[in-house]
Design a protein around this motif. Structure first.
Motif, PDB file in Angstrom:
ATOM      1  N   GLY A  13      -8.906  -4.375  -3.411  1.00  0.00           N
ATOM      2  CA  GLY A  13      -8.323  -3.121  -2.875  1.00  0.00           C
ATOM      3  C   GLY A  13      -8.776  -1.904  -3.417  1.00  0.00           C
ATOM      4  N   GLY A  53       0.692  -2.674   0.620  1.00  0.00           N
ATOM      5  CA  GLY A  53       0.607  -3.607   1.471  1.00  0.00           C
ATOM      6  C   GLY A  53       1.303  -3.770   2.407  1.00  0.00           C
ATOM      7  N   ILE A 112      -3.071  -7.302   0.301  1.00  0.00           N
ATOM      8  CA  ILE A 112      -2.570  -5.910  -0.937  1.00  0.00           C
ATOM      9  C   ILE A 112      -1.206  -6.826  -1.139  1.00  0.00           C
ATOM     10  CG2 ILE A 112      -1.921  -4.028  -1.774  1.00  0.00           C
ATOM     11  CD1 ILE A 112      -4.236  -3.547   0.397  1.00  0.00           C
ATOM     12  N   ARG A 165      -1.031  -3.485  -8.760  1.00  0.00           N
ATOM     13  CA  ARG A 165      -1.028  -3.860  -7.588  1.00  0.00           C
ATOM     14  C   ARG A 165      -2.284  -5.136  -7.044  1.00  0.00           C
ATOM     15  NH1 ARG A 165      -4.601   0.112  -3.506  1.00  0.00           N
ATOM     16  NH2 ARG A 165      -5.917  -0.777  -4.843  1.00  0.00           N
ATOM     17  N   SER A 193      -4.542  -7.234  -5.141  1.00  0.00           N
ATOM     18  CA  SER A 193      -5.470  -7.103  -3.976  1.00  0.00           C
ATOM     19  C   SER A 193      -6.550  -7.969  -4.116  1.00  0.00           C
ATOM     20  CB  SER A 193      -5.525  -6.183  -4.097  1.00  0.00           C
ATOM     21  OG  SER A 193      -6.754  -5.622  -4.470  1.00  0.00           O
TER      22      SER A 193
END
Length: 409
Positions: A42, A178, A342, A371, A373
């Motif tokens: 991401g 997300g 995500i 995060r 991803s």
């Protein structure tokens, strides 16, 4: 450090992670995944062999012949056709830009907005979407933000629409948690109420299928360095060519319907083409476009739907293990409302990011956590390494913790 509570007897549950394609074969195209547990798609995806070869083709030609310019420009148009097909659009509706920010600024300034007109956005959406419109406040345009929620659809915007409302701008997928919003229903609402609709698809493109016509968007903006696998410096802009009244805020010879062959600007030659090239300024990022052509071929060879399904399955696997550890997920849990790739884990970034880096795990800090991803190359083993690292930090025995960290490499 805030401790993460790990329960000794978690609830047992079998998670079946399906194989939608040969992930191991795809992973070999991304050598960086052998050197780090890469859970940061991401932010930017690792360079693939195909994209590298596309860029190197450009470099070799530039090095050996100083560049076959006409050949390069033909490849630009060939890539434009690939992008158009990828988005369910026509080639003349696609412009190349520098990044998402430039695409969103082009869109914001092309809308025929006057003082007192209102644009609706979502509170806390990506700043590079928001600032493009907030900048219009100096012209008297009113920007109103609706609340950020786990579910955003047409009904979320409807109560805020009045006689002054002219446009809605929003992200398809949020970068910080997300969310995957119902942009199709918002697009239908805009069509019903004669509003312009601008969509930032940067966090979804390349993983989430996009149909520009079904979305009923006026503009769609994106960069290419995440799901589209290309290094930074190239962006895309889709323009609904039926909205012929929308004109660029700036011009160059390349923006014209008939660029002057003698390179002399004339006030009587200002007509715009009926294509998205009206929003381009020429001098394309040709090496990145070479890379994008290869990236789209790679994605299409696997299938965007299969990539999405693979990431959804990995997300289910991650959520299951987080539940075992009683660790929260910041964003939505249900597939209907979440992006497939995500996930923000409720661990304080200030206390965990450096630790994950030391463990050889690449993630990003976000507003409310860490995060994670995913990409087409991510495996369950990557998720396992993340979970093992979380467990290791909470193992009371130094010897046991050291053993787990050693296993992580």
């Amino acid at each position: 450090m805030l401790p993460v509570k790990v329960f000794a007897t978690p609830v047992k549950q079998e998670i079946n992670v399906s194989q939608h394609y040969d992930v191991a074969a795809v992973r070999r195209n991304f050598p960086a995944t052998e050197n780090v547990v890469y859970l940061d798609a991401g932010l930017q995806t690792p360079l693939s062999l195909q994209v590298k070869e596309g860029i190197e083709r450009y470099l070799q030609e530039a090095f050996e012949t100083a560049g076959p310019k006409r050949v390069w420009l033909n490849r630009v148009e060939s890539t434009r056709e690939k992008v158009a097909a990828f988005l369910g659009a026509a080639p003349h509706e696609i412009a190349f830009t520098k990044n998402t920010s430039e695409s969103m600024n082009i869109a914001a300034n092309a809308l025929p907005l006057r003082a007192g007109d209102k644009v609706l956005m979502i509170e806390g959406d990506h700043p590079n979407n928001a600032y493009a419109f907030l900048n219009l406040q100096k012209k008297g345009v009113v920007i109103e933000c609706i609340p950020m929620a786990e579910v955003v659809n047409a009904d979320s915007f409807r109560p805020f629409i009045d006689e002054r409302t002219r446009a809605i701008s929003m992200s398809q997928v949020t970068f910080h948690a997300g969310h995957r919003f119902d942009v199709a229903s918002v697009g239908s609402l805009c069509e019903q109420t004669s509003l312009y609709f601008v969509v930032d698809v940067m966090q979804g493109i390349g993983v989430v299928p996009i149909d520009a016509k079904a979305m009923k968007a006026t503009f769609i903006g994106s960069g290419t360095h995440k799901g589209l696998l290309v290094p930074q410096g190239l962006g895309l802009l889709y323009w609904d060519s039926a909205k012929i009244e929308l004109e660029p805020a700036y011009m160059a010879a390349a923006s014209l319907a008939n660029p002057p062959a003698d390179f002399i600007a004339r006030a009587d030659n200002m007509a715009l083409p009926p294509s998205a090239s009206r929003f381009e300024l020429g001098n394309f990022n040709i090496p990145a476009i070479h890379g994008l052509s290869a990236a789209i071929d790679l994605i299409n060879g696997i299938g965007i739907e299969k990539i999405q399904s693979h990431c959804f399955d990995l997300g289910d696997y991650l959520i299951h293990h987080l539940d075992e550890l009683r660790i929260g997920l910041v964003g939505p849990r249900e597939r209907q409302h979440r992006a497939p790739h995500i996930y923000v884990v409720a661990l304080p970034a200030g206390e965990w990011l450096e630790y994950f880096t030391e463990c050889g795990i690449r993630v990003s800090p976000e507003r409310d956590g860490i995060r994670v991803s995913l990409g087409m190359f991510t495996t369950t083993a990557d998720i396992d390494r993340l979970i093992e690292a979380i467990r290791a930090r909470n193992v009371p025995s130094t010897q046991a913790r050291t053993a787990l960290l050693s296993k992580l490499g």
